[in-house]
Design a protein around this motif. Structure first.
Motif, PDB file in Angstrom:
ATOM      1  N   PHE A   1     -24.603 -50.546 -12.044  1.00  0.00           N
ATOM      2  CA  PHE A   1     -23.215 -50.339 -11.640  1.00  0.00           C
ATOM      3  C   PHE A   1     -23.062 -48.939 -11.072  1.00  0.00           C
ATOM      4  O   PHE A   1     -23.933 -48.082 -11.238  1.00  0.00           O
ATOM      5  N   PHE A   2     -21.965 -48.705 -10.372  1.00  0.00           N
ATOM      6  CA  PHE A   2     -21.676 -47.412  -9.782  1.00  0.00           C
ATOM      7  C   PHE A   2     -20.782 -46.600 -10.707  1.00  0.00           C
ATOM      8  O   PHE A   2     -19.862 -47.130 -11.331  1.00  0.00           O
ATOM      9  N   CYS A   3     -21.033 -45.304 -10.788  1.00  0.00           N
ATOM     10  CA  CYS A   3     -20.174 -44.417 -11.568  1.00  0.00           C
ATOM     11  C   CYS A   3     -20.072 -43.085 -10.843  1.00  0.00           C
ATOM     12  O   CYS A   3     -20.819 -42.820  -9.897  1.00  0.00           O
ATOM     13  N   GLN A   4     -19.147 -42.255 -11.277  1.00  0.00           N
ATOM     14  CA  GLN A   4     -18.878 -41.013 -10.560  1.00  0.00           C
ATOM     15  C   GLN A   4     -18.718 -39.857 -11.525  1.00  0.00           C
ATOM     16  O   GLN A   4     -18.175 -39.995 -12.616  1.00  0.00           O
ATOM     17  N   SER A   5     -19.206 -38.682 -11.103  1.00  0.00           N
ATOM     18  CA  SER A   5     -19.032 -37.437 -11.845  1.00  0.00           C
ATOM     19  C   SER A   5     -18.611 -36.372 -10.842  1.00  0.00           C
ATOM     20  O   SER A   5     -19.411 -35.986  -9.977  1.00  0.00           O
ATOM     21  N   GLY A   6     -17.369 -35.905 -10.921  1.00  0.00           N
ATOM     22  CA  GLY A   6     -16.860 -35.012  -9.900  1.00  0.00           C
ATOM     23  C   GLY A   6     -16.813 -35.736  -8.573  1.00  0.00           C
ATOM     24  O   GLY A   6     -16.218 -36.795  -8.452  1.00  0.00           O
ATOM     25  N   THR A   7     -17.484 -35.189  -7.571  1.00  0.00           N
ATOM     26  CA  THR A   7     -17.555 -35.867  -6.269  1.00  0.00           C
ATOM     27  C   THR A   7     -18.860 -36.642  -6.090  1.00  0.00           C
ATOM     28  O   THR A   7     -19.045 -37.314  -5.075  1.00  0.00           O
ATOM     29  N   ASN A   8     -19.761 -36.555  -7.060  1.00  0.00           N
ATOM     30  CA  ASN A   8     -21.047 -37.252  -6.968  1.00  0.00           C
ATOM     31  C   ASN A   8     -20.921 -38.709  -7.402  1.00  0.00           C
ATOM     32  O   ASN A   8     -20.337 -38.999  -8.443  1.00  0.00           O
ATOM     33  N   VAL A   9     -21.481 -39.616  -6.601  1.00  0.00           N
ATOM     34  CA  VAL A   9     -21.468 -41.044  -6.913  1.00  0.00           C
ATOM     35  C   VAL A   9     -22.899 -41.486  -7.216  1.00  0.00           C
ATOM     36  O   VAL A   9     -23.831 -41.193  -6.450  1.00  0.00           O
ATOM     37  N   PHE A  10     -23.052 -42.213  -8.316  1.00  0.00           N
ATOM     38  CA  PHE A  10     -24.378 -42.597  -8.807  1.00  0.00           C
ATOM     39  C   PHE A  10     -24.518 -44.110  -8.943  1.00  0.00           C
ATOM     40  O   PHE A  10     -23.528 -44.826  -9.141  1.00  0.00           O
ATOM     41  N   LEU A  11     -25.752 -44.555  -8.862  1.00  0.00           N
ATOM     42  CA  LEU A  11     -26.127 -45.889  -9.303  1.00  0.00           C
ATOM     43  C   LEU A  11     -26.719 -45.731 -10.696  1.00  0.00           C
ATOM     44  O   LEU A  11     -27.689 -44.991 -10.883  1.00  0.00           O
TER      45      LEU A  11
ATOM     46  N   GLU B   1     -24.756 -37.865 -20.418  1.00  0.00           N
ATOM     47  CA  GLU B   1     -25.638 -36.723 -20.665  1.00  0.00           C
ATOM     48  C   GLU B   1     -26.549 -36.412 -19.479  1.00  0.00           C
ATOM     49  O   GLU B   1     -27.098 -35.303 -19.397  1.00  0.00           O
ATOM     50  N   ILE B   2     -26.736 -37.371 -18.572  1.00  0.00           N
ATOM     51  CA  ILE B   2     -27.651 -37.151 -17.440  1.00  0.00           C
ATOM     52  C   ILE B   2     -26.930 -37.077 -16.103  1.00  0.00           C
ATOM     53  O   ILE B   2     -27.570 -36.877 -15.063  1.00  0.00           O
ATOM     54  N   LEU B   3     -25.604 -37.231 -16.086  1.00  0.00           N
ATOM     55  CA  LEU B   3     -24.857 -37.074 -14.849  1.00  0.00           C
ATOM     56  C   LEU B   3     -24.714 -35.582 -14.507  1.00  0.00           C
ATOM     57  O   LEU B   3     -24.758 -34.739 -15.371  1.00  0.00           O
ATOM     58  N   TRP B   4     -24.531 -35.294 -13.240  1.00  0.00           N
ATOM     59  CA  TRP B   4     -24.296 -33.899 -12.850  1.00  0.00           C
ATOM     60  C   TRP B   4     -23.311 -33.842 -11.694  1.00  0.00           C
ATOM     61  O   TRP B   4     -22.920 -34.842 -11.148  1.00  0.00           O
TER      62      TRP B   4
ATOM     63  N   VAL C   1     -30.761 -44.397 -16.779  1.00  0.00           N
ATOM     64  CA  VAL C   1     -31.154 -43.609 -15.620  1.00  0.00           C
ATOM     65  C   VAL C   1     -30.030 -43.658 -14.596  1.00  0.00           C
ATOM     66  O   VAL C   1     -29.286 -44.647 -14.524  1.00  0.00           O
ATOM     67  N   VAL C   2     -29.892 -42.579 -13.822  1.00  0.00           N
ATOM     68  CA  VAL C   2     -28.912 -42.554 -12.734  1.00  0.00           C
ATOM     69  C   VAL C   2     -29.590 -42.042 -11.476  1.00  0.00           C
ATOM     70  O   VAL C   2     -30.517 -41.233 -11.529  1.00  0.00           O
ATOM     71  N   ALA C   3     -29.139 -42.538 -10.324  1.00  0.00           N
ATOM     72  CA  ALA C   3     -29.650 -42.099  -9.031  1.00  0.00           C
ATOM     73  C   ALA C   3     -28.459 -41.695  -8.168  1.00  0.00           C
ATOM     74  O   ALA C   3     -27.524 -42.479  -7.986  1.00  0.00           O
ATOM     75  N   LEU C   4     -28.480 -40.472  -7.649  1.00  0.00           N
ATOM     76  CA  LEU C   4     -27.392 -39.982  -6.808  1.00  0.00           C
ATOM     77  C   LEU C   4     -27.497 -40.624  -5.432  1.00  0.00           C
ATOM     78  O   LEU C   4     -28.491 -40.454  -4.721  1.00  0.00           O
ATOM     79  N   ILE C   5     -26.460 -41.362  -5.030  1.00  0.00           N
ATOM     80  CA  ILE C   5     -26.487 -42.055  -3.738  1.00  0.00           C
ATOM     81  C   ILE C   5     -25.584 -41.403  -2.702  1.00  0.00           C
ATOM     82  O   ILE C   5     -25.705 -41.675  -1.504  1.00  0.00           O
ATOM     83  N   GLY C   6     -24.648 -40.550  -3.125  1.00  0.00           N
ATOM     84  CA  GLY C   6     -23.776 -39.897  -2.162  1.00  0.00           C
ATOM     85  C   GLY C   6     -22.673 -39.115  -2.834  1.00  0.00           C
ATOM     86  O   GLY C   6     -22.628 -38.994  -4.063  1.00  0.00           O
ATOM     87  N   THR C   7     -21.783 -38.582  -2.010  1.00  0.00           N
ATOM     88  CA  THR C   7     -20.647 -37.805  -2.513  1.00  0.00           C
ATOM     89  C   THR C   7     -19.374 -38.256  -1.818  1.00  0.00           C
ATOM     90  O   THR C   7     -19.409 -38.815  -0.710  1.00  0.00           O
ATOM     91  N   THR C   8     -18.250 -38.015  -2.475  1.00  0.00           N
ATOM     92  CA  THR C   8     -16.962 -38.382  -1.891  1.00  0.00           C
ATOM     93  C   THR C   8     -16.284 -37.159  -1.291  1.00  0.00           C
ATOM     94  O   THR C   8     -16.579 -36.017  -1.661  1.00  0.00           O
TER      95      THR C   8
END
Length: 280
Positions: A44-54, A277-280, A117-124
């Motif tokens: 699923f997709f999630c967000q931390s600040g402007t960073n969007v992750f898978l 804990e692993i989002l940035w 695990v998370v993978a950064l796919i882009g920013t908003t």
């Protein structure tokens, strides 16, 4: 007295609004991850600040106890519609991800001890109305329009989560169904490009590993799929593994033993605390 008891029970039962079904836009909650080696999983997709992750389970991307990727690239299938219920056919979108490129550039982060695990796919870009998603160099999508994906906020959940809480499991268990049997041709039982939803309850919590136990079975393809609490609608974690029922058969005469594993109908969930804990 009987009338009084009946009225009291009726009042208590209907005084609290009931939410007994998945939200109409459930298609946006989970994504299908197809790898170049033929395997598939959920996320699923999630967000931390402007960073969007898978976000998904760690074992989906990495071999056990290593930092070796299971595949070089992946295609993510998702449904941008926020509400699809009345649509004849839900809108389908695809995203390709260069896993090697992401990993080499430090854009994949795995939890050191948990299956997350998370993978950064882009920013908003917050200045726009919905926040345009700008994909990074290792993520390609043919439809980079405003708010192209459903992004879910995360909150710490483990300590406050109560046993007995109703929950939904979203994912793509592509391993189920009657298929690929030589000489047997049957109509496809499910659409493998659409997610399945299972309702369950939180059966328990494991304080030693800080994981959650559900009273529902998980199958190959469910790994990494999001789990939602029914009443709050909050993401409580991702599917990690099924819990097997282990049966040992021993023959003392011929001195051999056999261990058989079957699905117990319970599964393990890594809580959103570990993802945070692993989002940035």
């Amino acid at each position: 007295m009987r009338l009084y008891i009946t009225l009291l029970v009726t009042t208590l039962f209907f005084s609290t609004p009931l939410r007994a079904q998945a939200p109409d836009d459930y298609l946006i909650y989970s994504v299908l991850i197809e790898f170049d080696n033929g395997a598939s999983a959920s996320g699923f997709f999630c967000q931390s600040g402007t960073n969007v992750f898978l976000a998904t389970a760690r074992h989906v991307l990495f071999a056990p106890n290593t930092t070796n990727l299971n595949a070089r690239s992946a295609t993510v299938i998702f449904y941008p519609n926020r509400v699809f219920t009345h649509a004849t056919t839900p809108t389908r979108a695809e995203m390709t991800i260069d896993l090697v490129g992401l990993s080499t550039n430090g854009l994949i982060r795995a939890h050191p001890t948990q299956d997350a695990v998370v993978a950064l796919i882009g920013t908003t870009i917050p200045s726009t109305t919905n926040g345009n998603l700008v994909y990074n160099d290792f993520t390609k999508c043919a439809n980079p329009s405003a708010n192209p994906i459903g992004v879910n906020p995360l909150h710490p959940i483990y300590d406050d989560l109560r046993v007995g809480t109703d929950a939904f499991v979203f994912g793509y268990p592509r391993s189920i169904g009657i298929k690929d049997i030589p000489g047997l041709t049957l109509p496809e039982q499910i659409d493998y490009d659409l997610p399945l939803v299972k309702k369950c309850i939180v059966s328990g919590k494991n304080p030693k590993s800080r994981t959650i136990i559900l009273d529902t079975s998980a199958h190959f393809g469910n790994s990494g799929g999001p789990v939602f609490a029914l009443q709050s609608g909050a993401v409580i974690g991702v599917i990690s593994e099924y819990i097997p029922f282990v049966e040992r058969i021993t023959n003392d005469t011929y001195r051999y033993s056999n261990i058989q594993f079957s699905n117990s109908g319970y599964s393990v969930v890594v809580s959103t605390d570990s993802i945070l804990e692993i989002l940035w």
